[in-house]
Design a protein around this motif. Structure first.
Motif, PDB file in Angstrom:
ATOM      1  N   PHE A 104     -14.387  -4.679  -1.350  1.00  0.00           N
ATOM      2  CA  PHE A 104     -13.229  -4.380  -0.513  1.00  0.00           C
ATOM      3  C   PHE A 104     -11.960  -4.231  -1.352  1.00  0.00           C
ATOM      4  N   PHE A 105     -11.718  -5.173  -2.260  1.00  0.00           N
ATOM      5  CA  PHE A 105     -10.472  -5.134  -3.023  1.00  0.00           C
ATOM      6  C   PHE A 105     -10.467  -4.018  -4.070  1.00  0.00           C
ATOM      7  N   ILE A 106     -11.613  -3.698  -4.626  1.00  0.00           N
ATOM      8  CA  ILE A 106     -11.653  -2.555  -5.546  1.00  0.00           C
ATOM      9  C   ILE A 106     -11.364  -1.261  -4.787  1.00  0.00           C
ATOM     10  N   TYR A 107     -11.969  -1.128  -3.633  1.00  0.00           N
ATOM     11  CA  TYR A 107     -11.727   0.043  -2.781  1.00  0.00           C
ATOM     12  C   TYR A 107     -10.245   0.123  -2.432  1.00  0.00           C
ATOM     13  N   LEU A 108      -9.672  -1.010  -2.019  1.00  0.00           N
ATOM     14  CA  LEU A 108      -8.263  -1.042  -1.653  1.00  0.00           C
ATOM     15  C   LEU A 108      -7.374  -0.738  -2.860  1.00  0.00           C
ATOM     16  N   ALA A 109      -7.715  -1.299  -4.022  1.00  0.00           N
ATOM     17  CA  ALA A 109      -6.908  -1.080  -5.231  1.00  0.00           C
ATOM     18  C   ALA A 109      -6.885   0.387  -5.630  1.00  0.00           C
ATOM     19  N   ARG A 110      -7.997   1.075  -5.432  1.00  0.00           N
ATOM     20  CA  ARG A 110      -8.061   2.494  -5.798  1.00  0.00           C
ATOM     21  C   ARG A 110      -7.412   3.389  -4.749  1.00  0.00           C
ATOM     22  N   VAL A 111      -7.406   2.922  -3.492  1.00  0.00           N
ATOM     23  CA  VAL A 111      -6.798   3.712  -2.426  1.00  0.00           C
ATOM     24  C   VAL A 111      -5.276   3.622  -2.463  1.00  0.00           C
ATOM     25  N   ASP A 112      -4.751   2.399  -2.621  1.00  0.00           N
ATOM     26  CA  ASP A 112      -3.298   2.208  -2.562  1.00  0.00           C
ATOM     27  C   ASP A 112      -2.933   0.957  -3.360  1.00  0.00           C
ATOM     28  N   GLN A 113      -2.332   1.147  -4.542  1.00  0.00           N
ATOM     29  CA  GLN A 113      -1.990   0.022  -5.404  1.00  0.00           C
ATOM     30  C   GLN A 113      -0.955  -0.888  -4.754  1.00  0.00           C
ATOM     31  N   SER A 114      -0.018  -0.313  -4.004  1.00  0.00           N
ATOM     32  CA  SER A 114       1.012  -1.115  -3.349  1.00  0.00           C
ATOM     33  C   SER A 114       0.408  -2.019  -2.272  1.00  0.00           C
ATOM     34  N   HIS A 115      -0.478  -1.462  -1.439  1.00  0.00           N
ATOM     35  CA  HIS A 115      -1.140  -2.277  -0.424  1.00  0.00           C
ATOM     36  C   HIS A 115      -2.025  -3.351  -1.058  1.00  0.00           C
ATOM     37  N   TYR A 116      -2.632  -3.010  -2.180  1.00  0.00           N
ATOM     38  CA  TYR A 116      -3.461  -3.983  -2.895  1.00  0.00           C
ATOM     39  C   TYR A 116      -2.610  -5.168  -3.331  1.00  0.00           C
ATOM     40  N   GLY A 117      -1.435  -4.893  -3.887  1.00  0.00           N
ATOM     41  CA  GLY A 117      -0.532  -5.966  -4.287  1.00  0.00           C
ATOM     42  C   GLY A 117      -0.086  -6.797  -3.104  1.00  0.00           C
ATOM     43  N   GLU A 118       0.181  -6.148  -1.965  1.00  0.00           N
ATOM     44  CA  GLU A 118       0.601  -6.886  -0.777  1.00  0.00           C
ATOM     45  C   GLU A 118      -0.515  -7.785  -0.244  1.00  0.00           C
TER      46      GLU A 118
END
Length: 482
Positions: A38-52
């Motif tokens: 989930f977090f790898i997918y999120l990190a690749r989709v949107d770095q800002s949302h990943y940080g949030e």
């Protein structure tokens, strides 16, 4: 190998440490794989949302620690006693945790309002905190399973919860839902854990029923007062572990939080199975029981635990250091090159975490929680000071240096305390590890002359593989003899 270490291996086997650990490790592996996906997918989709999301989880962990670490340790002691209505004890702790979680959620809300976060980040943190907080309630009933040695039942429920929860997260992320809707996956996961944990506690352990008995409120208040020191220990501990992220968000924003979180996710993936599963869920209940009833077995298990933790920490740190560029690059992609550099600075925290957590659980098993209270309080003060000095000038590196130095000082204090009182680290445990480290270092530099990176790294790790295999055979032989 000396006789005490061999007996330690037999003790570990006779108490079923390996089997219990493997049950929990299997469930944790399922959760970790889904969490990572989930977090790898999120990190690749949107770095800002990943940080949030990472900031939201770090905030939520403060509330979780207050309710879980802060109260699960005395709960183990309470349930280990031969007499007393265990259903009543579980309900007392559930009530206390519920009050703490509500107050913690309100405190988090006040904090994020004061920080003037955006509306979207505020909603995300509130939902994640509520979902993660439910895990503390669920763990109350899982503790009853651990005390009974039924980690297999806990593993089944946790696996089901993880699949359902992260299934929601991955599906909603793929469909483009807003972050606060995606965040409902923690409520789904831990809602299942709570209901399932309560069911197995009543139906598969010696807990007869979940009900308050007699003067329940008076006993609950006394229980709460006895757990105050654990709550503050947990608060100090989680704050010094997470404070650098709040400083990082303030001085550099969500993108730097994402870089830091990416590498810390990798380091935590190594630390959590040992610190959380093995020590908290398997060794600590054993330490509590053995300290009460069998001091000799307590010492054997302690010595064997030190040996294995030292032997595991060195190769793990080397691998994370040597392969940081590939690990981060493959998982997160080229946008996270700063995380790869930072990982080299974070690797000492593995050794610090392994040794400190063992020392901390040993101290708690002997009811020396006030010693840890002062160590953690000093650690928090030190961490805030280091964050204030290091992060404004160089946010990312400063955040890494602050946490490593803090963990090192806290580990030193807890280890020295245990060393003086019970001889925590003995030469017979250190000697083979140092020998393997020296030989591995020599092989690494010698084979490095071939300019074949993989060959040099394999040479460095080979002495530890041989040492681990030797210890494993000795442990199996002692288990058969026992």
């Amino acid at each position: 190998m000396s006789q005490p270490s061999d007996n330690g291996g037999a003790a570990a086997a006779s108490h079923g440490v390996i089997g219990k650990f493997l049950h929990l490790a299997s469930a944790q592996t399922i959760k970790d794989l889904l969490h990572t996906a989930f977090f790898i997918y999120l990190a690749r989709v949107d770095q800002s949302h990943y940080g949030e999301f990472q900031l939201a989880f770090s905030t939520a962990m403060i509330v979780l620690f207050l309710g879980e670490f802060g109260l699960n340790q005395p709960l183990v002691s309470a349930l280990s006693k031969k007499y007393g209505h265990k259903g009543d004890i579980l309900m007392q702790y559930t009530l206390i945790k519920g009050v703490i979680l509500v107050l913690g959620w309100l405190g988090v809300t006040a904090f994020i309002m004061q920080q003037r976060y955006t509306g979207g980040l505020t909603n995300l943190i509130q939902v994640i905190t509520a979902g993660v907080g439910l895990e503390a309630l669920a763990s109350t009933f899982f503790v009853a399973c651990r005390v009974q040695g039924r980690q297999d039942l806990e593993a089944r429920i946790r696996s089901i919860g993880a699949v359902c929860g992260y299934g929601w997260a991955l599906a909603t992320l793929a469909l483009g839902f807003q972050p606060h809707w995606i965040a409902l996956f923690k409520i789904i996961e831990n809602g299942i854990n709570l209901l399932g944990g309560a069911w197995i506690a009543v139906n598969r352990t010696d807990v007869q029923d979940l009900a308050f008995k007699g003067k329940a409120l008076a006993r609950t208040w006394n229980t709460a007062k006895g757990g105050v020191v654990f709550v503050f220990m947990a608060l100090f501990s989680i704050l010094y572990n997470k404070a650098n992220l709040f400083f990082l968000q303030k001085y550099a924003g969500p993108h730097s939080v994402a870089q830091y979180a990416a590498t810390w996710e990798v380091v935590d993936a190594i630390q959590i199975p040992i610190s959380s599963l093995l020590m908290k869920s398997v060794l600590y209940p054993l330490f509590v029981g053995l300290w009460r009833h069998d001091k000799e077995a307590f010492d054997r298990l302690k010595d064997n635990s030190v040996k294995w933790l030292l032997g595991a920490s060195i190769p793990v740190m080397f691998f994370l250091w040597a392969e940081s560029d590939r690990i981060i690059g493959i998982i997160y992609g080229p946008d996270y090159h700063q995380a790869a550099l930072l990982q080299k600075w974070l690797v000492p925290s593995v050794l610090f975490s392994f040794i400190h957590n063992l020392a901390a659980y040993l101290l708690m098993s002997q009811h020396r929680q006030w010693t840890l209270f002062w160590i953690y309080g000093a650690g928090l003060i030190l961490n805030i000071a280091l964050c204030s000095v290091f992060i404004p000038g160089d946010p990312l590196l400063g955040a890494g240096m602050a946490i490593v130095l803090t963990k090192g000082v806290v580990a030193l204090c807890s280890t020295v305390t245990c060393q003086r009182s019970m001889g925590l680290i003995k030469w017979r445990a250190v000697r083979p590890v140092l020998g393997a480290a020296c030989l591995g270092g020599a092989l690494y530099y010698a084979l490095g002359l071939t300019h074949v990176r993989e060959l040099a790294e394999a040479g460095a790790l080979s002495p530890f593989a041989v040492l681990g295999w030797k210890w494993w055979k000795e442990m199996k032989a002692q288990a058969r003899a026992a």
